[in-house]
Motif scaffolding. Structure first.
Motif, PDB file in Angstrom:
ATOM      1  N   GLU A  62       0.834  -1.197   0.000  1.00 43.94           N
ATOM      2  CA  GLU A  62       0.000   0.000   0.000  1.00 43.94           C
ATOM      3  C   GLU A  62       0.875   1.255   0.000  1.00 43.94           C
ATOM      4  OE1 GLU A  62      -2.809  -0.089   3.205  1.00 43.94           O
ATOM      5  OE2 GLU A  62      -3.657  -2.026   2.600  1.00 43.94           O
ATOM      6  N   TYR A  63       0.317   2.335  -0.513  1.00 45.04           N
ATOM      7  CA  TYR A  63       1.019   3.619  -0.585  1.00 45.04           C
ATOM      8  C   TYR A  63       1.570   4.000   0.784  1.00 45.04           C
ATOM      9  CZ  TYR A  63       1.771   8.605  -1.480  1.00 45.04           C
ATOM     10  OH  TYR A  63       2.325   9.840  -1.617  1.00 45.04           O
ATOM     11  N   PRO A  64       2.816   4.472   0.908  1.00 46.31           N
ATOM     12  CA  PRO A  64       3.752   4.850  -0.166  1.00 46.31           C
ATOM     13  C   PRO A  64       4.704   3.732  -0.594  1.00 46.31           C
ATOM     14  CG  PRO A  64       4.619   5.607   1.910  1.00 46.31           C
ATOM     15  CD  PRO A  64       3.321   4.913   2.226  1.00 46.31           C
ATOM     16  N   ALA A 276       4.254   5.628 -17.079  1.00 43.71           N
ATOM     17  CA  ALA A 276       4.946   5.418 -15.801  1.00 43.71           C
ATOM     18  C   ALA A 276       4.878   3.980 -15.291  1.00 43.71           C
ATOM     19  CB  ALA A 276       4.412   6.382 -14.743  1.00 43.71           C
ATOM     20  N   PRO A 277       3.760   3.242 -15.497  1.00 46.21           N
ATOM     21  CA  PRO A 277       3.722   1.863 -14.987  1.00 46.21           C
ATOM     22  C   PRO A 277       4.776   0.938 -15.588  1.00 46.21           C
ATOM     23  CG  PRO A 277       1.502   2.643 -15.450  1.00 46.21           C
ATOM     24  CD  PRO A 277       2.440   3.665 -16.020  1.00 46.21           C
ATOM     25  N   TRP A 303       9.714   7.719  -4.710  1.00 47.65           N
ATOM     26  CA  TRP A 303       9.153   7.587  -6.058  1.00 47.65           C
ATOM     27  C   TRP A 303       7.622   7.710  -6.023  1.00 47.65           C
ATOM     28  CZ3 TRP A 303      11.046   7.941 -10.767  1.00 47.65           C
ATOM     29  CH2 TRP A 303      10.310   7.452 -11.852  1.00 47.65           C
ATOM     30  N   ALA A 304       7.002   7.003  -5.101  1.00 45.87           N
ATOM     31  CA  ALA A 304       5.537   7.034  -5.009  1.00 45.87           C
ATOM     32  C   ALA A 304       5.036   8.434  -4.685  1.00 45.87           C
ATOM     33  CB  ALA A 304       5.047   6.035  -3.967  1.00 45.87           C
ATOM     34  N   LYS A 314      -2.400   9.015 -11.199  1.00 51.08           N
ATOM     35  CA  LYS A 314      -3.615   8.532 -10.552  1.00 51.08           C
ATOM     36  C   LYS A 314      -3.632   7.018 -10.383  1.00 51.08           C
ATOM     37  CE  LYS A 314      -5.278  12.744 -10.680  1.00 51.08           C
ATOM     38  NZ  LYS A 314      -5.291  13.569  -9.460  1.00 51.08           N
ATOM     39  N   GLU A 315      -3.012   6.299 -11.330  1.00 53.34           N
ATOM     40  CA  GLU A 315      -3.048   4.839 -11.300  1.00 53.34           C
ATOM     41  C   GLU A 315      -2.069   4.290 -10.260  1.00 53.34           C
ATOM     42  OE1 GLU A 315      -5.142   2.994 -12.985  1.00 53.34           O
ATOM     43  OE2 GLU A 315      -6.028   4.728 -14.006  1.00 53.34           O
TER      44      GLU A 315
END
Length: 345
Positions: A62-64, A276-277, A303-304, A314-315
């Motif tokens: 999960e973020y980050p 970016a992905p 990076w995140a 957004k993705e």
């Protein structure tokens, strides 16, 4: 935050522990990691007394993404295993590839020879004496066909360590895949294609920076529009570290290079979530275990955060820092080579 009473008790316990240690086993105040970061003999919750910092770490997957981009790490999905390989002749390397695949390898990694890395044909006078040095010679589509004879490119992923002539070598690979009847939509793999680190560290560049960057962005644009599962760049800190950088310097230069590629692609008119992905990274693993783990964790987090807050991605996959890591060559030992086996593991 920890209470003052808790911290005071903790300090007394830590002082008692230090007093009981054999003086010969104590780490001297001058003890440092290879990057010259001071290291104490023992660490306690007092070293991370800031509870807000702990909260910022987030959860795995999960973020980050400080704790990894996949919640279960490699327990949920095994990593791709590919041994870097390349002999002088494409025929010899083809035999090696087939042998490795028979032994259970799940991907291919191509090492090219020095003339190929500099964009020379094998018979070019400027490449005299360098044929087969460090890898396989690929001067033409015919060489590429021989290199992958009997190997269906849409059934395997291929990593190609090529930078300055990456666009040309990749074009040969794509042409071969099309001759095999493969769909570019299903072609997976990576070209290193990181020209900025060549100017910084490895020095295998051909063209000046601006036209070099244009070629890199050309490949990113083509992959974005035609090859959705291909990684058009492997942004590489490895070579920067091998050239003498510390862990921190490796991290800073690599991230900055990544942001430079993003800026160029955006100026080209590409949308951040479209390309970016598929950006990937390549880091060095030196011989201080915890320093390297810290480097990887903070790299994912930075990076995140930058992708989300500066470039407005957004993705979720745009925020992932996906990277390959390789044990440092300069830190391997010639005197006791068996130690290298456990270090690589």
């Amino acid at each position: 935050m920890h209470s003052p009473q808790y911290l005071e008790k903790l300090r007394k316990e830590t002082d008692r522990w230090r007093d009981q240690q054999d003086s010969s086993a104590q780490r001297k105040p001058s003890f440092k990691t290879p990057s010259q970061v001071p290291v104490d003999q023992v660490y306690t919750p007092e070293n991370i007394a800031d509870q807000d910092y702990l909260a910022d770490q987030g959860l795995p997957g999960e973020y980050p993404y400080l704790r990894g981009v996949h919640a279960s790490g490699y327990r949920g999905r095994l990593w791709t295993m590919r041994m870097f390989a390349g002999f002088g002749l494409p025929e010899e390397t083809n035999e090696r590839f087939k042998f490795l695949l028979e032994q259970g390898q799940t991907g291919l990694s191509v090492a090219f020879d020095m003339p190929t890395l500099y964009g020379y044909d094998t018979d070019d006078p400027r490449g005299a004496g360098e044929f087969g040095t460090c890898g396989v010679a690929v001067s033409s589509l015919a060489d590429m066909e021989t290199l992958f004879k009997g190997i269906q490119l849409d059934q395997i992923t291929t990593s190609m360590t090529i930078n300055s002539p990456a666009a040309i070598i990749w074009a040969m690979y794509i042409a071969l895949a099309e001759k095999q009847g493969a769909s570019l939509q299903k072609l997976g793999g990576t070209i290193q294609n990181d020209i900025l680190k060549e100017f910084i560290a490895q020095n295998e560049y051909i063209f000046p920076p601006e036209p070099s960057m244009r070629l890199v962005t050309d490949t990113v644009e083509f992959a974005t529009n035609n090859m959705p599962i291909w990684n058009p760049i492997s942004i590489s800190g490895y070579h920067i570290r091998e050239a003498g950088a510390t862990a921190l310097q490796e991290l800073v230069f690599t991230l900055y290079n990544g942001f430079a590629y993003i800026e160029d692609a955006i100026q080209r008119g590409l949308h951040i979530d479209d390309f970016a992905p598929r950006l990937s990274f390549f880091f060095n693993v030196h011989n201080d275990f915890f320093e390297e783990i810290s480097k990887f964790r903070v790299a994912r987090k930075i990076w995140a955060e930058v992708l989300r807050n500066k470039y407005h991605a957004k993705e979720e996959r745009s925020l992932w820092m996906r990277f390959h890591a390789q044990t440092s060559g300069v830190a391997l030992t010639a005197q006791q080579p068996d130690n290298n086996v456990s270090r690589v593991t």
